[in-house]
Design an enzyme around this catalytic site. Structure first.
Site, mmCIF file in Angstrom:
data_model
loop_
_atom_site.group_PDB
_atom_site.id
_atom_site.type_symbol
_atom_site.label_atom_id
_atom_site.label_comp_id
_atom_site.label_asym_id
_atom_site.label_seq_id
_atom_site.Cartn_x
_atom_site.Cartn_y
_atom_site.Cartn_z
ATOM 1 N N ALA A 48 18.515 -6.808 -6.634
ATOM 2 C CA ALA A 48 18.392 -5.481 -7.231
ATOM 3 C C ALA A 48 17.061 -5.303 -7.948
ATOM 4 O O ALA A 48 16.408 -4.262 -7.820
ATOM 5 C CB ALA A 48 19.553 -5.241 -8.196
ATOM 6 N N ARG A 69 22.962 -1.392 -4.970
ATOM 7 C CA ARG A 69 21.903 -1.460 -5.987
ATOM 8 C C ARG A 69 20.568 -2.011 -5.478
ATOM 9 O O ARG A 69 19.568 -1.921 -6.175
ATOM 10 C CB ARG A 69 22.375 -2.313 -7.171
ATOM 11 C CG ARG A 69 22.631 -3.758 -6.782
ATOM 12 C CD ARG A 69 23.498 -4.511 -7.787
ATOM 13 N NE ARG A 69 23.752 -5.879 -7.329
ATOM 14 C CZ ARG A 69 24.685 -6.206 -6.427
ATOM 15 N NH1 ARG A 69 25.430 -5.267 -5.884
ATOM 16 N NH2 ARG A 69 24.859 -7.459 -6.068
ATOM 17 N N LYS A 112 16.844 -11.615 2.980
ATOM 18 C CA LYS A 112 16.352 -10.508 2.161
ATOM 19 C C LYS A 112 14.830 -10.409 2.176
ATOM 20 O O LYS A 112 14.274 -9.307 2.264
ATOM 21 C CB LYS A 112 16.852 -10.669 0.719
ATOM 22 C CG LYS A 112 18.329 -10.424 0.548
ATOM 23 C CD LYS A 112 18.746 -10.552 -0.910
ATOM 24 C CE LYS A 112 20.234 -10.301 -1.082
ATOM 25 N NZ LYS A 112 20.663 -10.446 -2.483
ATOM 26 N N ASN A 161 19.263 -16.691 -11.832
ATOM 27 C CA ASN A 161 19.747 -17.761 -12.700
ATOM 28 C C ASN A 161 18.693 -18.152 -13.725
ATOM 29 O O ASN A 161 17.490 -18.004 -13.507
ATOM 30 C CB ASN A 161 20.183 -18.975 -11.878
ATOM 31 C CG ASN A 161 19.026 -19.661 -11.194
ATOM 32 O OD1 ASN A 161 18.413 -20.549 -11.757
ATOM 33 N ND2 ASN A 161 18.719 -19.229 -9.972
ATOM 34 N N GLU A 216 17.939 -21.164 -14.929
ATOM 35 C CA GLU A 216 17.199 -22.387 -14.644
ATOM 36 C C GLU A 216 15.875 -22.098 -13.931
ATOM 37 O O GLU A 216 14.833 -22.660 -14.271
ATOM 38 C CB GLU A 216 18.057 -23.317 -13.796
ATOM 39 C CG GLU A 216 17.430 -24.672 -13.551
ATOM 40 C CD GLU A 216 18.353 -25.563 -12.747
ATOM 41 O OE1 GLU A 216 18.189 -25.603 -11.520
ATOM 42 O OE2 GLU A 216 19.237 -26.200 -13.344
ATOM 43 N N THR A 217 15.914 -21.201 -12.945
ATOM 44 C CA THR A 217 14.690 -20.874 -12.221
ATOM 45 C C THR A 217 13.690 -20.175 -13.133
ATOM 46 O O THR A 217 12.473 -20.355 -12.997
ATOM 47 C CB THR A 217 15.006 -20.002 -10.998
ATOM 48 O OG1 THR A 217 15.968 -20.672 -10.182
ATOM 49 C CG2 THR A 217 13.763 -19.752 -10.165
ATOM 50 N N CYS A 252 5.870 -17.882 -25.004
ATOM 51 C CA CYS A 252 6.436 -18.076 -23.681
ATOM 52 C C CYS A 252 7.953 -17.955 -23.780
ATOM 53 O O CYS A 252 8.503 -17.711 -24.854
ATOM 54 C CB CYS A 252 6.022 -19.426 -23.096
ATOM 55 S SG CYS A 252 6.905 -20.860 -23.757
ATOM 56 N N CYS A 261 26.511 -10.708 -12.441
ATOM 57 C CA CYS A 261 26.793 -9.394 -11.862
ATOM 58 C C CYS A 261 28.124 -9.380 -11.116
ATOM 59 O O CYS A 261 28.823 -8.367 -11.095
ATOM 60 C CB CYS A 261 25.667 -8.987 -10.920
ATOM 61 S SG CYS A 261 24.110 -8.627 -11.750
ATOM 62 N N CYS A 299 6.694 -25.264 -29.717
ATOM 63 C CA CYS A 299 7.408 -25.012 -28.468
ATOM 64 C C CYS A 299 7.191 -26.159 -27.485
ATOM 65 O O CYS A 299 6.060 -26.616 -27.274
ATOM 66 C CB CYS A 299 6.916 -23.703 -27.850
ATOM 67 S SG CYS A 299 7.520 -23.395 -26.168
#
Length: 343
Positions: free
Chosen positions: A40, A72, A87, A132, A134-135, A172, A189, A245
């Site tokens: 989306a 969507r 996709k 997600n 993690e990515t 960041c 979603c 950080c």
């Protein structure tokens, strides 16, 4: 192809804007944008970038177009579902028809620490459209390491958030969220639903921030913007860079180095993939079972949760480990896990 005599007309309404101008348009034409994810958010981002005249748009996504995407994901249509097109490829075909002067590069793959560096080659800006957490931390590591600006964004239900990240010039992602939340703790979603206007608004805001970065005109937002399209509320919260950080302060790239990345392992002879978190997690299986109720076949005995839908079966253990049965493709398994459990 558009006749050469008409090419100057394509961006006329954009070049007359003081925020873009002729010089800004030249910078866009010389830029390369990487869109990670083509759902989306990503499909709308890619279309806006191509229509704006960003010279090269690279799209990375691991999924196929499904019927429930069409509500969507604005670039796709029923014929893409019937052809079972990836996709990224379906988007590229449509985008090339929209603007033949832009180079569109589809990449049908699951973004990992191993392939992200090559995806970033020659890239001017990265736009997050992943499914997600993690990515997103992986993107943050890679972009901070290379000094590439990127735009974080997410949408679920009727709300979403946007944050531009300029390595060396501001906070960041890990300055804001030092560690990713445990699996199953955030809505997806598939479970919470999504109003189709929410990702459209978030994607438009993300691309606006990207255009600022690419043209060098205007001041990118200095914090995180949260939006609820149903209530009509917009709220901006300033975020400061954290000198301590882990990522931008200490320059430890744990996700890029795969120290904080989950593993997807094929189980020999079982047509199944095991997904193991980088660190043991505690998942409240009964709570997760309640969230999944009504979405497919679900059961939990406190020691193991079983969930089946779309010819795939997911078995989740209390330590975050999971087995996805019905596929031997790690990308399919990771996508299925991300859709129903989360990061």
């Amino acid at each position: 192809m558009v006749p050469k005599t008409r090419t100057d007309d394509r961006y006329a309404r954009q070049k007359v804007l003081p925020e873009i101008g002729a010089r800004g348009q030249e910078r866009l034409l010389a830029s390369t944008a990487l869109v990670i994810g083509c759902g989306a958010l990503g499909s709308t981002q890619a279309e806006l970038l191509v229509r704006a005249g960003v010279g090269r748009v690279r799209i990375a996504d691991r999924d196929l177009v499904e019927l429930n995407n069409l509500q969507r994901q604005l670039l796709f249509e029923e014929s893409d579902v019937a052809e079972r097109l990836p996709k990224a490829e379906a988007a590229a075909r449509k985008l090339r028809r929209i603007n033949s002067s832009v180079v569109v590069e589809p990449r049908v793959l699951d973004v990992t620490p191993g392939n992200l560096p090559s995806l970033l080659e020659g890239v001017t800006v990265v736009i997050d459209a992943t499914d997600n957490i993690e990515t997103r931390y992986l993107i943050n590591d890679a972009c901070v390491e290379r000094g590439i600006p990127w735009v974080y964004g997410g949408a679920v239900g009727t709300s979403g958030m946007v944050m531009p990240i300029r390595p060396g010039q501001g906070p960041c992602l890990r300055c804001l969220f030092a560690e990713p939340p445990p699996p199953g703790s955030l809505p997806t979603c598939e479970i919470a639903g999504v109003l189709n206007t929410a990702p459209a608004v978030i994607a438009a805001l993300q691309v606006t921030e990207a255009l600022k970065l690419l043209t060098g005109n205007g001041q990118p937002a200095g914090g995180i913007l949260t939006v609820d399209v149903w209530s009509g509320s917009f709220r901006s919260v300033g975020v400061k860079r954290d000198p301590s950080c882990t990522c931008c302060g200490q320059r430890k790239f744990e996700f890029l180095e795969a120290k904080q990345t989950s593993m997807a392992t094929s189980l020999c002879g079982r047509n199944a993939i095991q997904i193991s978190p980088a660190q043991p997690q505690e998942i409240a299986l009964d709570s997760l079972a309640g969230r999944l109720a009504g979405q497919g076949e679900v059961s939990s005995n406190g020691l193991l949760l079983r969930f089946a839908v779309d010819e795939l079966e997911l078995m989740v253990f209390p330590d975050g480990r999971a087995i996805v049965k019905g596929t031997d493709d790690p990308a399919v398994a990771r996508s299925f896990y991300a859709k129903w459990v989360g990061a």
